[in-house]
Structure formats: structure tokens, C-alpha cells
Design an enzyme around this catalytic site. Structure first.
Site, short mmCIF file in Angstrom:
data_model
loop_
_atom_site.label_atom_id
_atom_site.label_comp_id
_atom_site.label_asym_id
_atom_site.label_seq_id
_atom_site.Cartn_x
_atom_site.Cartn_y
_atom_site.Cartn_z
N CYS A 298 -70.01 -7.17 -25.37
CA CYS A 298 -69.04 -6.87 -25.08
C CYS A 298 -67.40 -6.83 -24.76
CB CYS A 298 -69.02 -5.77 -23.76
SG CYS A 298 -70.97 -5.44 -23.50
N GLY B 188 -78.69 0.48 -21.28
CA GLY B 188 -78.55 0.01 -19.98
C GLY B 188 -76.78 0.41 -19.42
N GLN C 120 -81.27 -7.89 -18.38
CA GLN C 120 -81.04 -9.32 -18.92
C GLN C 120 -82.32 -9.59 -18.35
OE1 GLN C 120 -80.05 -10.67 -21.63
NE2 GLN C 120 -77.28 -9.79 -21.89
N SER D 259 -83.03 -2.15 -20.90
CA SER D 259 -82.64 -2.14 -21.76
C SER D 259 -83.33 -2.66 -22.93
CB SER D 259 -80.99 -2.09 -22.13
OG SER D 259 -80.41 -1.82 -23.35
N THR E 186 -82.34 15.99 -24.84
CA THR E 186 -83.20 15.84 -25.67
C THR E 186 -83.92 14.71 -25.54
OG1 THR E 186 -83.33 18.30 -26.85
CG2 THR E 186 -84.88 16.45 -27.48
N ASN F 272 -75.77 -12.25 -17.69
CA ASN F 272 -75.46 -12.84 -19.23
C ASN F 272 -74.74 -13.44 -19.93
OD1 ASN F 272 -74.15 -9.89 -17.87
ND2 ASN F 272 -72.90 -10.28 -19.86
N HIS G 74 -82.54 -3.34 -26.83
CA HIS G 74 -82.18 -3.82 -27.05
C HIS G 74 -81.96 -5.01 -26.85
CE1 HIS G 74 -77.66 -4.12 -26.41
NE2 HIS G 74 -78.02 -3.53 -26.11
N1 PLP Z 1 -76.21 -5.53 -18.27
C1 PLP Z 1 -76.19 -6.72 -18.73
C2 PLP Z 1 -76.63 -7.23 -17.73
C3 PLP Z 1 -76.42 -6.35 -19.49
O1 PLP Z 1 -76.28 -7.63 -20.51
C4 PLP Z 1 -76.04 -5.52 -20.86
C5 PLP Z 1 -75.33 -5.37 -22.31
O2 PLP Z 1 -75.13 -6.62 -23.06
C6 PLP Z 1 -75.36 -4.40 -20.43
C7 PLP Z 1 -75.57 -3.67 -18.75
C8 PLP Z 1 -75.70 -3.20 -20.69
O3 PLP Z 1 -77.34 -2.35 -21.60
P1 PLP Z 1 -76.53 -1.60 -23.02
O4 PLP Z 1 -75.96 -2.37 -23.99
O5 PLP Z 1 -77.46 -1.35 -23.35
O6 PLP Z 1 -75.89 -0.62 -22.53
#
Ligand code: PLP
Length: 374
Positions: free
Chosen positions: A321, A69, A179, A198, A236, A149, A200
Site C-alpha cells: 500500500c 480485509g 497476514q 482476506s 449482494t 505486514n 488474496h
Molecule cells: N491488514 C493487513 C495486515 C494487511 O497486510 C492488509 C493488506 O495488505 C490488509 C489489512 C488489507 O487487506 P485487503 O487488501 O484485503 O484490503
């Protein structure tokens, strides 16, 4: 174990892990190779692209695979702003974006763009008018997330995009849907130009992302190489994770049904703790039910988080994060320090059960009784 940190990441569905393993083992060809092994890999990528496009509500040609993401947000924001700098230099961004948007916008300020930040309202919601009041003929880009998030604040980004275009049809609109994908719908009906998701966050693997780019939308590339993904994202393709993400999309279940179930669980959780004198709600009342952010006044986030962990309940103190740093979203809401320092985020998934949230609520009550107030 009761895992209520699904906004940080989700467990990988076992079937997804199996698909990934089988592609790694049996379909290791490079999708660009011309012989059968390569063609087989390309077919996997194409099939997955079509499946993900169906879930996003767009055409497969509008789906670009990235590594996450964060990369999708970087590409969309840098690419859109830079390709429009001949006629404008204003970028508008919400004050509660994920760092992958916030810091990317900040880097545009270093390139000479004027970056305007729209703060949230007191309740954590973003005001559509707050954005629209700033859009003018020099505005090259507006970027806003669908679901925050940290608090779950929900913004009608499709509506916002439409209204932005009514003011300036050349302004690019980017939506971070990391999210919200497979949790809330977002209409891709021509106003949103780019949208990040994303793997995960939807029970797929970490390290795979998608960027939707509206057909005909122009942006500068930020990565140069062999020209994969129509030159937009050279490198790739991660065939196994692409297949894994498509499998996760297939398995996660209908958005509305999941939303109903998660809503019930969220309400059970909130109703069990809302009358505790120490508890305050930080999420807006109208937030996504997937995220419940509260403060437990008098108890530091980390202390309560580790107590809950000792009870087998996993939550977070903010975004994954931020690693214990103060939440910039709660600070942007101008909550006082006591409230920010005692914040906890419960984030649910379609797999969360009513028993899970009841147990979590009991563990929280036990924490309040057991732990010393700071
Ligand atoms: N944007 C939001 C709102 C998120 O919550 C996150 C991840 O926590 C991301 C972007 C980033 O995604 P990724 O972990 O795949 O880089």
C-alpha cells in the site's frame, strides 16, 4: 520468476480460478432469490461459510463476508467504537497497524474518541503490558494485529485480548489477522470479539474478505441496504469469490506443516545473507517466518528492488500500500533514515522452495557487488 512478495498478494491457485469461473458461469443466481438458481447460490455461500468457519475455529454463524480485509477492519473498528460511545471514548491501537486500521482509528479521533497509539519496542515487537497499562474503564476498543505486514512481528493477540477483558470486560477487542490467517493459529475462545481476514493473502482472489464476529458481540453497522449477512454487511454476496476463498482455504494445507517448511526456507535465506556487512535484520528474531525484513545499508530500496527484479526475483520495499513511501512500521521502531531507506521485505508462502530463497540470496549478493552505493 521467484515471487517473494506474498505479503502484498499471492498467486491464485489454479483450482481456485476454476471454481470462480464455474460459479460465475453456472451458478449466477442471487442467493436471496427464492427459486432454485438462487437457492443453489445460497448453498454455495453456506458451504463456503462453514468451510471457512472450520478453518478459523468458530461457528459458521460468526463468519461475515465482506469485500476485503480493509472493509472488515473498518466495519469492526467503527462499529465497535461507535456502539460503545455511551459509556467510553478511549480507543487503543498499536503503532504498527496496517493503514486500514491506523486510518480508521484516526477517523475515530475526528468523531471525538481519544486514540492512544502503542509504539513497538526497539526490536519491532509489541509489548502486551504497553497495551494493558492503557486499558481503563473508559476504553471501548483495543485493536492489534496478529502478524505485522512489514516485519512479521508476531503478537499473541488471544492472550492480549484475554488480559484486556480481565481489566475491562466491556472493552471490545479486534484483531487484524490478514497476514496470519492459515499461517499462524489464533484461538477464538471468547476473548477476541472480531477478527479480519482476506482472500488474496492465501491464494484466493482479491476483493473478498471475512469478518469474524463473536456470537453476542454488539456493534453498529456501517453499511445500509438489503440486509445481507444478517444486516451487518448489506450488498449482494460475491458468490464466486466466496467459493474461491473457501477453495483456497481447503487447498492451502495444514498450518503447522507449512510453518515448518516456510521456517526452513526463511532460515536458509537469512543464513545466506546475515554475515554480509551491509545487511541488517529489521524483523524481530521471533517474527513470523513468512516475512523477513532487512536493510542493505548503502543501497536504496527501490534500486535494489529493481535490480532483483532484473534477476527475476520479486520483493518489496515495504507494504504494497505504501508504494515506495517510507515504512511507518520501521519509522515507529525509530530506525534511522539509512536503515529505513534501504529496507527490503522478502515474504514467503507455502509454495516457496529452498531453491527460490537460495537464488534470491545470490541475486542480493550480486546486487551488492554490481550496484553503486548511494
Ligand atoms: N491488514 C493487513 C495486515 C494487511 O497486510 C492488509 C493488506 O495488505 C490488509 C489489512 C488489507 O487487506 P485487503 O487488501 O484485503 O484490503
Amino acid at each position: 520468476m521467484i515471487y517473494l512478495d506474498n505479503a502484498a498478494t499471492t498467486n491464485v491457485f489454479p483450482e481456485v480460478a476454476e471454481v470462480i469461473a464455474s460459479v460465475l458461469r453456472d451458478s449466477f443466481g442471487n442467493p436471496s432469490s427464492l427459486y432454485s438458481l438462487g437457492i443453489e447460490s445460497k448453498k454455495i455461500v453456506d458451504r463456503s461459510r462453514a468451510q471457512i468457519a472450520r478453518a478459523m475455529g468458530c461457528d459458521p454463524s460468526e463468519v461475515y463476508f465482506t469485500s476485503c480485509g480493509t472493509e472488515s477492519n473498518n466495519l469492526a473498528i467503527l462499529g465497535a467504537a461507535r456502539s460503545r460511545k455511551a459509556w467510553g471514548n478511549k480507543v487503543i491501537v498499536s503503532g504498527i497497524e496496517h493503514p486500514s486500521v491506523q486510518n480508521t482509528a484516526a477517523s475515530l479521533a475526528n468523531e471525538g474518541f481519544e486514540v492512544v497509539v502503542i509504539p513497538p519496542e526497539e526490536d519491532g515487537n509489541l509489548s502486551i503490558d504497553g497495551f494493558l497499562n492503557e486499558v481503563d474503564k473508559r476504553t471501548v476498543l483495543v485493536t492489534c494485529m496478529r502478524v505485522n505486514n512489514e516485519t512479521g512481528a508476531l503478537t499473541d493477540t488471544a492472550l492480549l485480548a484475554k488480559k484486556v477483558k480481565e481489566i475491562n470486560r466491556r472493552t471490545a477487542f479486534h484483531c487484524d489477522a490478514v497476514q496470519s490467517f492459515m499461517k499462524h493459529t489464533t484461538a477464538l475462545d471468547g476473548s477476541i470479539d472480531s477478527m479480519s481476514v482476506s482472500g488474496h493473502k492465501i491464494h484466493g482472489p482479491k476483493g473478498i474478505g471475512v469478518l469474524y464476529l463473536r456470537k453476542g458481540f454488539s456493534l453498529e453497522k456501517t453499511q445500509f441496504g438489503g440486509g445481507q449477512e444478517k444486516g451487518m454487511r448489506s450488498g449482494t454476496e460475491n458468490v464466486a469469490y466466496i467459493a474461491g476463498m473457501a477453495k483456497a482455504v481447503e487447498l492451502i494445507g495444514p498450518v503447522r506443516k507449512n510453518l515448518e517448511h516456510v521456517g526452513i526456507c526463511r532460515n536458509i535465506l537469512w543464513d545466506s545473507i546475515r554475515n554480509l556487512p551491509e545487511v541488517r535484520l529489521n524483523s524481530p528474531e521471533s517474527a513470523s517466518p513468512y516475512i523477513l525484513n532487512i536493510s542493505v545499508l548503502g543501497y536504496r530500496s527501490e534500486t535494489m528492488l529493481h535490480f532483483l527484479e532484473s534477476e527475476g526475483v520479486f520483493v518489496s520495499s515495504g507494504s504494497a500500500c505504501s508504494k515506495g513511501e517510507k515504512s511507518h512500521t520501521l519509522e515507529a521502531m525509530c530506525l534511522d533514515d539509512d536503515r529505513v531507506d534501504s529496507a527490503l521485505r522478502f515474504s514467503l508462502s507455502a509454495e516457496t522452495t529452498e531453491d527460490d530463497v537460495k537464488t534470491a540470496a545470490e541475486a542480493l549478493k550480486k546486487g551488492i557487488k554490481t550496484l553503486e552505493r548511494k
